[in-house]
Design a protein around this motif. Structure first.
Motif: not given
Length: 613
Positions: A255, A126, A220-221, A215
């Motif tokens: 995502y 992130e 979330r990366v 993601r």
């Protein structure tokens, strides 16, 4: 560190749970006899096929196949890990979750490492994503901004996809992360830095590239893809396999698609980041991209949980057709009733990005709606270069089509496909069913290898081997090959490594087994990283390329179990001296040796005498 949650507590918790009440808080359910019904929360549907049974404390969807108990529902619906789901369910009933204090130290270490990796990845990746986004607005990123403008990417769209820029520098990201207390070791671990072989020097993996964060479904990366802005190679560069990033699992844009079109009925699978972004620019928010790899079973399982239809998008050239055939073989086992798959082939020289810009969104959507159905493409592929007017041509057509149809699960689609094949070929349906039945329990025709290890070996000095032409693998190497390509098969083998042979390749097999279990790895590349720069690593690299010897994925776990049984048989086999001593002891006890035992004893005596001489 807390230990494992005892099974007795889990059983008690599930006995107390009211699954209908739990699911009813998230899904609209209606009473249907003794059960409840509703629209499945795991895939889009218009008529309810999702059933909850209070008596059995179980849910099941007859559309997508999702099923399980209350804990499984929390894990799938709320995206929780198992311990988190237990904690959440227990809190509903004011139950404190106990932990075994005598837990296996290795299990504790594995749990600690998984937790560390998850927390570290979220912080490191992130932070890197924020750095790249910030850099896109800096003075030296004008070329990157110009590139995005030339591709029609608005600032709003760039923000939505969190697009950024990696400066043309060897260490700008490294210094930025160092200032935020991110160690270089963590940056290497999660694919942001490259460590120069033979030294402790590190440098940024991504330089002078437009950056696309990849993601997970929660946003979330997990990794990055970078598009170069000069003539450097490769043109597109992905993060390597890491503890949290696996190309065979993740899809770029999934995502973002679910955020923009949560009730979409279909998803379009394309090849590149810019295809996804360009289609979104034209209001087509249902595209996702594979990450430099073919579509996998894991990809499709995930997509069919969300939608009932997937459309594969390929170039119209021969390479695109070949990729489509591979996708067809992958999707067929997933085609339970109610699912659809179609194949869209673009004009030669076009990709989704260029085509939607030239024709517009309406024309592109029309192409998607008119894409070939799975059955059309299957029969078209089976009839390539075949003269159906000739007996030989019809035989070849039926054989090809059966090779595909055999991959379908039992259901309405398979029945309809058999009827269609009978009509197209003129072969009676009963004969087609007979042909299918004859091959039902055998390995596919393209599995050209001989599994000689099922027989008892004649000597421990001659390990069983798998043959392919003039090349052979011993049984331990065969097991390594299966584990590298299907690490999840580890669940089919016994705990520990005592069953591994006492040979060089057997020792390596034991190390790989322990590594997969410790890290819960599901990627060959992550496994190979642990052996990088060693002789064993080079050997594993050679093995992982041997896809010619691979069984289809659905047969690999059983294959590995067969190998383990073979290893166990080898370990219980007596040496010549032990076998001779056993027969000699039997004779000395006054027991009469039969003719076979007497001949064997004489052969062993000669063999041992020759060895001593």
């Amino acid at each position: 560190m807390a230990g494992q949650i005892p099974q007795r507590f889990i059983d008690d918790l599930l006995a107390r749970a009211d699954i209908a009440e739990l699911i009813g808080e998230r899904v609209t359910l209606k009473k249907a006899g003794r059960n409840f019904q509703g629209l499945c929360p795991f895939h889009d549907e218009k008529s309810p096929s999702f059933t909850v049974s209070p008596d059995k404390q179980f849910y099941h969807c007859f559309g997508c196949g999702a099923n399980g108990n209350a804990l499984r529902f929390l894990m799938e619906y709320d995206g929780l890990r198992f311990p988190e789901a237990v904690e959440q369910l227990a809190s509903r009933y004011a139950m404190e979750v106990p932990r075994d204090t005598d837990d296996d130290p290795k299990a504790q270490a594995r749990a600690r490492e998984r937790k560390r990796q998850q927390e570290a990845s979220e912080h490191v990746l992130e932070t890197a994503a924020r750095f790249y986004r910030h850099q896109l607005g800096q003075h030296d990123a004008e070329q990157a901004r110009q590139y995005l403008r030339s591709r029609g990417v608005s600032s709003e769209l760039a923000k939505r996809f969190s697009i950024g820029f990696a400066p043309d520098s060897w260490d700008s990201l490294k210094h930025a992360l160092n200032q935020r207390q991110v160690s270089e070791q963590e940056q290497v671990e999660f694919g942001l830095l490259i460590e120069k072989e033979g030294s402790n020097r590190t440098y940024d993996r991504f330089r002078n590239r437009v950056m696309f964060p990849i993601r997970d479904w929660k946003g979330r990366v997990l990794g990055f893809g970078g598009r170069v802005l000069d003539d450097s190679k490769p043109k597109y560069l992905n993060s390597p396999e890491t503890p949290v990033f696996h190309k065979g699992r993740e899809l770029y844009g999934l995502y973002e698609s679910r955020q923009a079109a949560p009730r979409a009925e279909r998803l379009l699978i394309v090849e590149g980041y810019m295809d996804v972004v360009a289609l979104a620019q034209f209001g087509i928010d249902t595209a996702v991209a594979t990450l430099g790899t073919a579509t996998t079973e894991t990809h499709l399982t995930r997509l069919f949980r969300l939608v009932s239809e997937v459309v594969f998008c390929f170039d119209g050239d021969s390479a695109g057709r070949q990729a489509a055939v591979k996708a067809l073989s992958t999707v067929l086992p997933q085609m339970i009733d109610g699912r659809q798959a179609r194949f869209l082939f673009l004009p030669e020289g076009d990709d989704p990005d260029s085509l939607v810009r030239r024709e517009g969104a309406d024309a592109f959507n029309e192409r998607v709606l008119c894409a070939s159905s799975l059955s059309e493409f299957l029969f078209e592929q089976s009839s390539n270069d075949v003269d159906l007017k000739q007996v030989e041509g019809r035989e070849r057509f039926v054989s090809r089509a059966l090779g595909f149809i055999r991959l379908l699960p039992e259901g309405v689609l398979k029945t309809v496909m058999i009827d269609a094949l009978s009509e197209r070929s003129g072969v009676e349906r009963g004969r087609i069913n007979t042909l299918l039945g004859e091959k039902a329990d055998s390995a596919p025709a393209d599995s050209h290898f001989e599994r000689s290890y099922d027989a008892e070996p004649s000597s421990r000095a001659q390990p069983a081997r798998t043959r392919f032409g003039d090349q052979t693998l011993n049984a331990s190497e065969r097991a390594l090959l299966l584990l590298l390509h299907s690490p999840e098969s580890i669940e089919s083998v016994p705990e520990g490594t005592q069953w591994c042979p006492d040979t060089d390749s057997g020792t390596l097999l034991a190390k790989v087994v322990e590594l997969i279990r410790a890290g819960q790895y599901r990627s060959a590349q992550v496994i190979l990283m642990h052996f990088h720069g060693t002789e064993q690593g080079a050997h594993l690299q050679r093995l992982v390329k041997r896809q010619d010897l691979l069984l289809p994925a659905q047969y690999r776990a059983q294959e590995l179990k067969n190998l383990v049984e073979h290893f166990k048989r080898q370990q219980t086999q007596l040496s010549p001296q032990q076998e001779y001593d056993a027969l000699r002891e039997k004779e000395q006890r006054g027991e009469r040796l039969n003719r076979d035992d007497a001949v064997r004893m004489w052969q062993l005596a000669q063999e041992l005498s020759s060895g001593q001489g």
